[in-house]
Scaffold this motif. Structure first.
Motif, PDB file in Angstrom:
ATOM      1  N   HIS A   1       5.699  10.847  -7.038  1.00 43.24           N
ATOM      2  CA  HIS A   1       6.861  10.013  -6.547  1.00 43.24           C
ATOM      3  C   HIS A   1       6.837   8.850  -5.366  1.00 43.24           C
ATOM      4  CE1 HIS A   1       9.077  14.258  -7.616  1.00 43.24           C
ATOM      5  NE2 HIS A   1      10.287  13.305  -7.914  1.00 43.24           N
ATOM      6  N   HIS A   2       5.263   8.708  -5.279  1.00 43.02           N
ATOM      7  CA  HIS A   2       4.542   7.860  -4.273  1.00 43.02           C
ATOM      8  C   HIS A   2       4.672   6.358  -5.081  1.00 43.02           C
ATOM      9  CE1 HIS A   2       3.279   5.688  -0.314  1.00 43.02           C
ATOM     10  NE2 HIS A   2       1.825   6.045  -1.500  1.00 43.02           N
ATOM     11  N   ARG A   3       5.238   5.423  -4.285  1.00 43.36           N
ATOM     12  CA  ARG A   3       4.766   4.089  -5.680  1.00 43.36           C
ATOM     13  C   ARG A   3       3.120   3.274  -5.521  1.00 43.36           C
ATOM     14  NH1 ARG A   3       8.626   2.482  -2.021  1.00 43.36           N
ATOM     15  NH2 ARG A   3       8.683   1.329  -0.544  1.00 43.36           N
ATOM     16  N   GLY A   4       2.779   4.313  -3.503  1.00 38.30           N
ATOM     17  CA  GLY A   4       1.399   3.363  -3.090  1.00 38.30           C
ATOM     18  C   GLY A   4       0.214   4.391  -4.120  1.00 38.30           C
ATOM     19  N   ARG A   5      -0.624   4.077  -3.407  1.00 39.27           N
ATOM     20  CA  ARG A   5      -2.006   5.096  -3.937  1.00 39.27           C
ATOM     21  C   ARG A   5      -1.942   5.542  -2.916  1.00 39.27           C
ATOM     22  NH1 ARG A   5      -7.184   2.515  -2.933  1.00 39.27           N
ATOM     23  NH2 ARG A   5      -8.003   5.002  -4.363  1.00 39.27           N
ATOM     24  N   ALA A   6      -2.759   7.121  -3.515  1.00 45.59           N
ATOM     25  CA  ALA A   6      -2.833   7.975  -2.260  1.00 45.59           C
ATOM     26  C   ALA A   6      -3.747   8.928  -2.829  1.00 45.59           C
ATOM     27  CB  ALA A   6      -1.446   9.057  -2.580  1.00 45.59           C
ATOM     28  N   LEU A   7      -4.114   9.488  -1.795  1.00 47.35           N
ATOM     29  CA  LEU A   7      -5.449  10.412  -1.497  1.00 47.35           C
ATOM     30  C   LEU A   7      -4.911  11.923  -0.971  1.00 47.35           C
ATOM     31  CD1 LEU A   7      -8.370  11.351  -2.708  1.00 47.35           C
ATOM     32  CD2 LEU A   7      -8.756  10.373   0.207  1.00 47.35           C
ATOM     33  N   LEU A   8      -4.951  12.659  -1.418  1.00 48.91           N
ATOM     34  CA  LEU A   8      -4.548  14.505  -0.525  1.00 48.91           C
ATOM     35  C   LEU A   8      -5.877  14.621  -0.044  1.00 48.91           C
ATOM     36  CD1 LEU A   8      -2.214  13.227  -1.459  1.00 48.91           C
ATOM     37  CD2 LEU A   8      -1.205  15.653  -1.274  1.00 48.91           C
ATOM     38  N   ARG A   9      -6.487  14.973   0.887  1.00 48.06           N
ATOM     39  CA  ARG A   9      -7.563  15.950   0.937  1.00 48.06           C
ATOM     40  C   ARG A   9      -7.629  17.558   1.059  1.00 48.06           C
ATOM     41  NH1 ARG A   9     -12.749  15.340  -1.230  1.00 48.06           N
ATOM     42  NH2 ARG A   9     -14.495  15.984   0.542  1.00 48.06           N
TER      43      ARG A   9
ATOM     44  N   TRP B   1       7.545   8.313   4.975  1.00 48.84           N
ATOM     45  CA  TRP B   1       7.148   7.755   6.221  1.00 48.84           C
ATOM     46  C   TRP B   1       6.333   7.060   6.017  1.00 48.84           C
ATOM     47  CZ3 TRP B   1       3.763   6.547   9.375  1.00 48.84           C
ATOM     48  CH2 TRP B   1       3.412   5.994  10.868  1.00 48.84           C
ATOM     49  N   ALA B   2       5.803   6.648   4.752  1.00 47.53           N
ATOM     50  CA  ALA B   2       4.696   5.776   3.916  1.00 47.53           C
ATOM     51  C   ALA B   2       5.072   4.840   4.087  1.00 47.53           C
ATOM     52  CB  ALA B   2       3.741   6.590   2.982  1.00 47.53           C
ATOM     53  N   ALA B   3       6.411   4.858   3.195  1.00 45.54           N
ATOM     54  CA  ALA B   3       7.325   4.044   2.255  1.00 45.54           C
ATOM     55  C   ALA B   3       7.037   3.169   1.317  1.00 45.54           C
ATOM     56  CB  ALA B   3       7.923   3.327   3.798  1.00 45.54           C
ATOM     57  N   GLY B   4       5.611   3.732   0.720  1.00 46.43           N
ATOM     58  CA  GLY B   4       5.228   2.323  -0.149  1.00 46.43           C
ATOM     59  C   GLY B   4       3.265   2.310   0.001  1.00 46.43           C
ATOM     60  N   ARG B   5       3.165   2.200   1.011  1.00 43.97           N
ATOM     61  CA  ARG B   5       1.415   1.922   2.104  1.00 43.97           C
ATOM     62  C   ARG B   5       1.135   3.006   1.101  1.00 43.97           C
ATOM     63  NH1 ARG B   5       1.638   1.219   8.393  1.00 43.97           N
ATOM     64  NH2 ARG B   5      -0.552   0.578   7.619  1.00 43.97           N
ATOM     65  N   PRO B   6      -0.177   2.458   0.824  1.00 48.97           N
ATOM     66  CA  PRO B   6      -1.123   3.923   0.305  1.00 48.97           C
ATOM     67  C   PRO B   6      -1.517   4.712   1.149  1.00 48.97           C
ATOM     68  CG  PRO B   6      -1.908   1.186   0.256  1.00 48.97           C
ATOM     69  CD  PRO B   6      -0.293   0.966   0.845  1.00 48.97           C
ATOM     70  N   PHE B   7      -1.728   6.001   0.953  1.00 46.94           N
ATOM     71  CA  PHE B   7      -2.231   6.078   2.482  1.00 46.94           C
ATOM     72  C   PHE B   7      -3.412   7.278   1.626  1.00 46.94           C
ATOM     73  CE2 PHE B   7       1.844   9.061  -0.198  1.00 46.94           C
ATOM     74  CZ  PHE B   7       0.727  10.280   0.588  1.00 46.94           C
ATOM     75  N   ALA B   8      -3.762   8.476   2.821  1.00 45.48           N
ATOM     76  CA  ALA B   8      -4.385   9.331   2.601  1.00 45.48           C
ATOM     77  C   ALA B   8      -4.104  10.599   3.384  1.00 45.48           C
ATOM     78  CB  ALA B   8      -5.943   9.509   3.201  1.00 45.48           C
TER      79      ALA B   8
ATOM     80  N   ASP C   1       1.544  19.223  -4.612  1.00 46.16           N
ATOM     81  CA  ASP C   1       1.393  18.024  -4.028  1.00 46.16           C
ATOM     82  C   ASP C   1       1.038  17.232  -4.040  1.00 46.16           C
ATOM     83  OD1 ASP C   1       2.196  19.992  -1.203  1.00 46.16           O
ATOM     84  OD2 ASP C   1       0.517  20.941  -1.234  1.00 46.16           O
ATOM     85  N   GLU C   2       0.133  17.308  -4.779  1.00 48.58           N
ATOM     86  CA  GLU C   2      -1.249  16.031  -5.618  1.00 48.58           C
ATOM     87  C   GLU C   2      -0.055  15.799  -6.878  1.00 48.58           C
ATOM     88  OE1 GLU C   2      -5.235  17.507  -6.464  1.00 48.58           O
ATOM     89  OE2 GLU C   2      -5.313  17.383  -4.494  1.00 48.58           O
ATOM     90  N   ASP C   3       0.367  16.210  -7.466  1.00 46.49           N
ATOM     91  CA  ASP C   3       1.418  16.141  -9.191  1.00 46.49           C
ATOM     92  C   ASP C   3       2.301  15.391  -8.210  1.00 46.49           C
ATOM     93  OD1 ASP C   3      -0.732  17.175 -10.181  1.00 46.49           O
ATOM     94  OD2 ASP C   3       0.513  18.757 -10.721  1.00 46.49           O
ATOM     95  N   TRP C   4       2.535  16.412  -6.920  1.00 42.87           N
ATOM     96  CA  TRP C   4       4.824  15.462  -6.567  1.00 42.87           C
ATOM     97  C   TRP C   4       4.060  14.354  -5.792  1.00 42.87           C
ATOM     98  CZ3 TRP C   4       7.461  13.734  -2.092  1.00 42.87           C
ATOM     99  CH2 TRP C   4       8.669  13.101  -2.820  1.00 42.87           C
ATOM    100  N   VAL C   5       3.404  13.594  -5.289  1.00 42.32           N
ATOM    101  CA  VAL C   5       2.626  12.396  -4.169  1.00 42.32           C
ATOM    102  C   VAL C   5       2.414  11.319  -5.924  1.00 42.32           C
ATOM    103  CG1 VAL C   5       1.564  11.411  -3.239  1.00 42.32           C
ATOM    104  CG2 VAL C   5       2.205  13.277  -2.079  1.00 42.32           C
ATOM    105  N   ALA C   6       2.053  12.154  -6.364  1.00 37.60           N
ATOM    106  CA  ALA C   6       1.538  10.773  -7.678  1.00 37.60           C
ATOM    107  C   ALA C   6       2.569  11.085  -8.817  1.00 37.60           C
ATOM    108  CB  ALA C   6       0.336  12.021  -9.172  1.00 37.60           C
TER     109      ALA C   6
END
Length: 165
Positions: A134-142, A110-117, A127-132
């Motif tokens: 597979h996601h090309r943008g910045r991400a914060l999983l809280r 859904w984020a399609a490369g956009r940064p997301f929290a 989840d944190e490892d997988w997002v780091a």
């Protein structure tokens, strides 16, 4: 703003995140249909979320119902909603193998490369490892504690992250 707007996204879970479940030792399940359950929503949280310079998005099993039941109680306008894809046995098996939350892949897509929290009470290190990876943008999983839901410390951390994005 649409799904394809600019700026960071903030994916919001409801149960256990915006609506705390109470004490961890509580044995009786909560009645999710009662107004007392929804009365646990803190309108101040809505104001703090609305003040963040990001696009708020419902990432909850409530889906569109979050806009009719939750958003008004938080003082939020209707928000975009992640609609969860039909489950596939191959995807479920792979996610179980990697110990991923069932939302993880859908949110990255859904984020399609956009940064997301993403704020949720069920996020894990997997989840944190997988997002780091597979996601090309910045991400914060809280991850928040379901017993207390989102706190001022969580909102402060998200605010700092969004400002830096």
């Amino acid at each position: 703003m649409t799904k394809h707007g600019k700026g960071p996204l903030l994916f919001l879970d409801v149960d256990g995140t915006l609506i705390p479940f109470g004490e961890p030792q509580q044995q009786a399940p909560l009645d999710t249909t009662s107004s007392s359950y929804l009365s646990r929503l803190d309108p101040q949280t809505g104001a703090r979320l609305a003040a963040l310079p990001c696009q708020l998005v419902w990432a909850t099993t409530w889906e569109s119902e979050a806009n009719t039941e939750v958003a008004p109680r938080l003082g939020l306008p209707p928000l975009p909603v992640v609609h969860w894809p039909e489950s596939t046995s191959a995807g479920e098996l792979e996610d179980q193998w990697f110990n991923l939350h069932w939302k993880t892949r859908a949110l990255v897509a859904w984020a399609a490369g956009r940064p997301f929290a993403w704020v949720d009470d069920e996020i894990t290190e997997a989840d944190e490892d997988w997002v780091a990876t597979h996601h090309r943008g910045r991400a914060l999983l809280r991850r928040v504690e379901a017993a207390q839901g989102i706190t001022n410390a969580d909102l402060n951390t998200i605010g700092i992250w969004v400002q830096a994005t």
